[in-house]
Structures are given as structure tokens and as C-alpha cells.
Scaffold this active site. Sequence first.
Site, short mmCIF file in Angstrom:
data_model
loop_
_atom_site.label_atom_id
_atom_site.label_comp_id
_atom_site.label_asym_id
_atom_site.label_seq_id
_atom_site.Cartn_x
_atom_site.Cartn_y
_atom_site.Cartn_z
CE LYS A 171 -3.51 -19.22 -6.07
NZ LYS A 171 -3.13 -17.74 -7.38
CG ASP A 178 -2.51 -14.13 -8.31
OD1 ASP A 178 -1.05 -14.38 -7.71
OD2 ASP A 178 -3.19 -14.80 -8.34
P1 NDP Z 1 -8.12 -21.66 -14.36
O1 NDP Z 1 -7.64 -23.10 -14.37
O2 NDP Z 1 -8.93 -20.96 -13.27
O3 NDP Z 1 -8.98 -20.89 -15.31
C1 NDP Z 1 -8.19 -21.20 -16.53
C2 NDP Z 1 -9.14 -20.27 -17.53
O4 NDP Z 1 -8.21 -20.93 -18.64
C3 NDP Z 1 -10.37 -20.67 -17.48
O5 NDP Z 1 -11.23 -19.93 -18.01
C4 NDP Z 1 -10.79 -21.82 -19.12
O6 NDP Z 1 -11.26 -22.16 -20.02
C5 NDP Z 1 -9.51 -21.12 -19.62
N1 NDP Z 1 -9.18 -22.29 -21.14
C6 NDP Z 1 -8.25 -23.21 -20.77
N2 NDP Z 1 -8.29 -24.19 -21.86
C7 NDP Z 1 -8.34 -23.06 -22.60
C8 NDP Z 1 -8.61 -23.26 -24.46
N3 NDP Z 1 -8.00 -24.12 -24.97
N4 NDP Z 1 -9.69 -22.32 -24.88
C9 NDP Z 1 -9.90 -21.62 -24.70
N5 NDP Z 1 -10.53 -21.36 -22.63
C10 NDP Z 1 -9.26 -22.37 -22.43
O7 NDP Z 1 -7.31 -21.41 -13.66
P2 NDP Z 1 -6.28 -19.98 -13.59
O8 NDP Z 1 -6.81 -18.55 -13.33
O9 NDP Z 1 -5.83 -20.16 -11.63
O10 NDP Z 1 -4.82 -19.82 -14.14
C11 NDP Z 1 -4.55 -19.20 -15.88
C12 NDP Z 1 -3.51 -19.15 -15.25
O11 NDP Z 1 -2.88 -17.49 -14.84
C13 NDP Z 1 -2.04 -20.07 -15.47
O12 NDP Z 1 -1.35 -20.79 -15.95
C14 NDP Z 1 -1.14 -19.61 -14.46
O13 NDP Z 1 0.02 -20.13 -15.11
C15 NDP Z 1 -1.54 -17.81 -14.95
N6 NDP Z 1 -1.35 -17.57 -13.54
C16 NDP Z 1 0.11 -16.53 -13.36
C17 NDP Z 1 0.33 -15.58 -12.60
C18 NDP Z 1 0.94 -14.91 -12.47
O14 NDP Z 1 1.54 -13.64 -11.69
N7 NDP Z 1 2.29 -14.42 -13.21
C19 NDP Z 1 -0.72 -15.64 -10.93
C20 NDP Z 1 -1.64 -17.01 -11.42
C21 NDP Z 1 -2.08 -17.21 -12.03
P3 NDP Z 1 -13.24 -22.37 -19.18
O15 NDP Z 1 -13.66 -21.67 -18.47
O16 NDP Z 1 -13.67 -22.09 -20.87
O17 NDP Z 1 -12.51 -23.82 -19.18
#
Ligand code: NDP
Length: 285
Positions: free
Chosen positions: A73, A109
Amino acid sequence: MAAKLDFLSLLTGCFATPVAENPTVVMVEAAYRAMGLDARYINCDVAPADLGDAVRGARAMGWRGFNCSLPHKVAVIDFIDELAPSAEIIGAVNCVINDDGRLIGENTDGKGFLASLREVVDPKGKHVVVLGAGGASRAVAVETALAGAASITIVNRDAARGKAVVQLVAANTAADTLFVPWTGDYAIPPDTDVLINATSIGLFPGVDDRPAVDFASIRPGMVVADVIPNPPHTAFLKAAEARGARTLDGLGMLVNQGVVGIRLWTGREPDAKVMRGALEAVFAG
Ligand code: NDP
């Protein structure tokens, strides 16, 4: 007289790795069929080192456009000609449009999320809380702020990532911003209008997991949204519904970002219901 022959399909697809489990192809091709279009959407497993060749190949073969998913991306920006405004702010492209040989990068998105949100509430003047600070959070926070949200609060464990999203929104939109470090069960501020789970918590197979929030602080009537598409009805949304919240699922966001992409590629309006039905069948199976 014989009809004019035309066996040249409109070509679109997705470049990612891994890509085999990406179901977007099912909803996009269902939409094309329902529109009566001779168009294809092809998943291509593209390694990072091959992304430039893949984009040049798509251009050479006259592809109308393509989605980019992880890990491309951000990297794809080096191989295209122009960025649409919100893609430029978000710093990531998930949809490329070939406009007569000129490749334009969009981020659909956030736009998909916004289309879902607007079915329930206009974000203008609203106080919005976003859980998480990854790619989904950036897209959702920037697009909601550009749509006129009064404030965006980012709640995240990793302070550096959380503050980076806050700075991005503050530098590019008129919304007030706040970063809150995520420790323990987060109590939702009483003036919150829209609460969004933009973390990966709750995604299959972790279907019983839900973000650490104090669910008693969710007021009846609050809009609560999840970006998780699979399962659509997450444990987070179920708990919010039990508090009287109005909920929005991540499947709607996924469908709506597909609608935006098809509109950009074909100039026509696809049937969102057909697309959602196709995805529901995939996830049910
Ligand atoms: P990233 O890996 O970039 O970010 C994940 C985020 O989740 C981070 O901020 C991380 O926190 C947080 N996180 C993960 N586990 C925990 C936890 N146990 N407790 C607290 N915070 C947590 O992922 P993306 O942003 O790319 O994607 C996130 C979700 O969005 C995916 O599951 C994807 O399926 C969904 N998505 C859906 C779309 C749709 O069209 N419906 C489009 C794009 C994405 P930290 O920074 O502290 O590690």
C-alpha cells in the site's frame, strides 16, 4: 449483418502477498456480472521485489486499475504518477486507476468507511473516538476528519504510532485531536458520538476477542463501528448493541470501498446488495 466482435475484457485485480485468501474478487466479479460488464478482477500474488514490474505490466496490458493490499500500500506510490488528495494525506494507496495511461492512486478504505457511516449519521460536527493507530485507523481518522468531524481522539497502546496518526489529522484537517494511551479498560468520554474499532482485535479466528473498553460507558444511541469484516457481527458490536448502541459492521466498509473502486474504474454504479450477498456467502461457507 454479423455483429461486431469484441473479446477484450476490462481488466482489474489485486496485487498483494499473500493474496489467495482475499475475497474481494468474489464481490467485484459478482458486481461486474450483475452490471452485464465484460470485466475481470484477478488476484495476483506479487512479491515486494516484483511490484514495479507488476505495475509496469498492468500499464502495458491496459489494465483499467487494481487494488493494492499488504504489503504494497505504501511501496506502490513509487510506481504511479499521481496521488488523489486523501491518499496523499494518508500516505497509502489501496486502489489505482489507469486514466489513459496515467496511474492515479486513491485510498478507498476511509471512503468506504465514510459511506457506511453516512448511512447512519453525518460525521460533521461529531466527536469521534478511534481505537487503534494502524493503516485502517489512519484512513478512517483522516477521512472522517475531512468530512467535518469536530474532534478525533486516537486511543492506542503504542504511543508513537498513536501520536503519528494524531499529528497527521491535526496537520491536514480542521478537527481537534487528542491522543490517549491505551491502558486497562478505556472509558468512552460521555460526549462521544461515534466510536470505531480500527484495531485487528476480533478478526477470525480470534472471534471472541474484543477491545478493552469499559462497555458500561457506551451510551444508548451512540454509533459504534467495527472495521473487522470477518466475522461481520463481532463480539465488540454485540456488546455495544447490548448497551443500546447503533452499530455498523466492517463488511459494510469492505463492500463500500469496493463500490468506490468499481465506480472509479468503470464510471458506473454497482449494486452494493449483490456485492454484500457475495461476501456473506463466502464468510458463511
Ligand atoms: P495494523 O497492523 O496496521 O494495526 C493494527 C492496530 O491494532 C494497531 O494500532 C495495534 O496497536 C492494534 N492492536 C492489535 N492488537 C491489539 C490489542 N490486543 N490491544 C490493543 N491494540 C491492538 O492493521 P491495519 O490497520 O492494517 O488493519 C486493522 C484491521 O482493519 C484488520 O483486521 C483488517 O481486517 C481491517 N481492515 C478492514 C477493512 C474493511 O474494508 N473492512 C479495510 C482495511 C482494514 P499497536 O500500535 O499498539 O500495536
